[in-house]
Design an enzyme around this catalytic site. Sequence first.
Site, PDB file in Angstrom:
ATOM      1  N   GLU A  52      56.422  36.583  46.442  1.00  0.00           N
ATOM      2  CA  GLU A  52      55.063  37.074  46.701  1.00  0.00           C
ATOM      3  C   GLU A  52      54.085  35.999  46.192  1.00  0.00           C
ATOM      4  O   GLU A  52      53.055  35.747  46.792  1.00  0.00           O
ATOM      5  CB  GLU A  52      54.875  38.400  45.935  1.00  0.00           C
ATOM      6  CG  GLU A  52      53.577  39.080  46.234  1.00  0.00           C
ATOM      7  CD  GLU A  52      53.557  40.523  45.725  1.00  0.00           C
ATOM      8  OE1 GLU A  52      54.580  41.244  45.826  1.00  0.00           O
ATOM      9  OE2 GLU A  52      52.501  40.929  45.223  1.00  0.00           O
ATOM     10  N   ARG A  81      52.021  42.601  52.228  1.00  0.00           N
ATOM     11  CA  ARG A  81      51.584  41.358  51.564  1.00  0.00           C
ATOM     12  C   ARG A  81      51.440  40.217  52.574  1.00  0.00           C
ATOM     13  O   ARG A  81      51.729  39.061  52.279  1.00  0.00           O
ATOM     14  CB  ARG A  81      52.548  40.932  50.449  1.00  0.00           C
ATOM     15  CG  ARG A  81      52.697  41.921  49.334  1.00  0.00           C
ATOM     16  CD  ARG A  81      51.424  42.111  48.517  1.00  0.00           C
ATOM     17  NE  ARG A  81      51.615  43.197  47.580  1.00  0.00           N
ATOM     18  CZ  ARG A  81      51.380  44.490  47.863  1.00  0.00           C
ATOM     19  NH1 ARG A  81      50.878  44.833  49.049  1.00  0.00           N
ATOM     20  NH2 ARG A  81      51.600  45.421  46.973  1.00  0.00           N
ATOM     21  N   SER A  92      53.878  40.522  40.445  1.00  0.00           N
ATOM     22  CA  SER A  92      55.247  40.555  40.982  1.00  0.00           C
ATOM     23  C   SER A  92      55.604  39.209  41.598  1.00  0.00           C
ATOM     24  O   SER A  92      54.835  38.660  42.386  1.00  0.00           O
ATOM     25  CB  SER A  92      55.353  41.625  42.070  1.00  0.00           C
ATOM     26  OG  SER A  92      55.167  42.886  41.491  1.00  0.00           O
TER      27      SER A  92
END
Length: 299
Positions: A293, A171, A222
Site C-alpha cells: 500500500e 486503495r 498499513s
Amino acid sequence: MSIKDKLAIYAQVLEEEPMGKHTTYHVGGDVDYYIYPNNGTSLMRIINILESENIPFFIMGRGSNILFSDKPFHGAIINLDRTMNDFYIEEDGTVIAQAGCSIINLSVQAMKNNLTGLEWASGIPGSVGGALYMNAGAYKSNMEAIVEEVCVLKNHSIVWMKAEDLDFGYRHSIFQTHKDWVILACKLHLELGKYEDIADLMDSRRARRMASQPLDKPCAGSVFRNPEQMPAWKLIDEMGFRGFQIGGAKVSEKHSNFIVNENNTASASDIRDLIDLIRRQAKEKYGIHLITEVEQLNW
Ligand SMILES: Cc1cc2nc3c(=O)[nH]c(=O)nc-3n(C[C@H](O)[C@H](O)[C@H](O)COP(=O)(O)OP(=O)(O)OC[C@H]3O[C@@H](n4cnc5c(N)ncnc54)[C@H](O)[C@@H]3O)c2cc1C
C-alpha cells in the site's frame, strides 16, 4: 539566474532538503529542491520551469504513505500543504477543499458543521491530495464514497473530473496511472447529521486506533494491501514476523501490518529489505502475491 533563484520567485524553496523531515517513516535521502508554491498560478509556472530544465519532480502530500529511498534525489518535490490548503463548507454539505488540506482537520471541521461522512478520516495523517490519490479509507468507507469531482492540473490545463471517471477501487485511483497529473482540489458531498453522533463516532474510532496501532512510532500505516485470501496482518502473523527486525525496521508488536522505524534507527533500505522478505515468504509459503500500500519513491 540560478534555478533556485528562478523557482524562488514563485515559491519557498529549500535546497538539499533531507526527505526524512517530510515522511512519517522519518527516512529518505536529500532532494535538490523542496518546493512550496505560493499559489496555483505559481505552481503552473514552477512545473514549466522544471520541465524546461529537465528536472524530474514528484508532488507530495504529508509523506504518510511514502517510502523514499536513502539515495539523494536530483530533482524536485512539490508540496501543497502550506499554501494550497483552503477549504469551504456550504450548509447543504458541499465541501470544496484544496489538495494541501489535512484530511484530519477537514474531518474535524465537518464535525463542527454537523456534517457526517468523513468520520473515518479523523485518524489518517494525510492530505486531501494524498487521500484522493490513494482512495484512502477505513471502517468500510473511503474517499470514493464522498467525492463528486476533482480539480486536476493535467497537460498544462485545469479540468474538473467527475468521480465516475477516476477509476476508484480498493486503495486505487486513476492518479496512480497518471503520475504527472496534479490534484489541486476536490468537491465532496457530506450529509447533515447530529453533532453528538459524529463526535462520538470519531472518539470511538480514535480510541480503536490508539489501541490497535503503533501511533507513538514513525510508520506509514498499513504496509500491504489485504490480499483476497486473508487480512495482511493475519498472514504476516502466521509467518511469524510479528516483532521481527532488520536493522532499525521492525514489524510492529502492536499491529503486524505496520513496520515501524524503531528509535529512529532505520534506513529506508532496512524497511525495504523487511518488506521484500515478507513478500518473498508470502509467495513461497502461501502462493500469495502481497502488494504494498506504501508507495516507494526514488529507488
Ligand atoms: C499512523 C498512520 C495511519 C494510517 N491509516 C490509514 C488508514 O486508515 N487508511 C488509509 O487509507 N491510509 C492510512 N494511512 C496511510 C496514509 O496516511 C494515506 O494513504 C494518506 O492518504 C496519504 O496522504 P499523504 O498526503 O501523506 O500522501 P503522500 O504519502 O505524501 O503521497 C502518497 C501518494 O500520493 C501522491 N500525491 C499526494 N498529493 C498529491 C497531489 N496533490 N496530486 C497528485 N498526487 C499526489 C504522491 O505523489 C504519492 O504518490 C496511515 C498512515 C499512517 C502514518
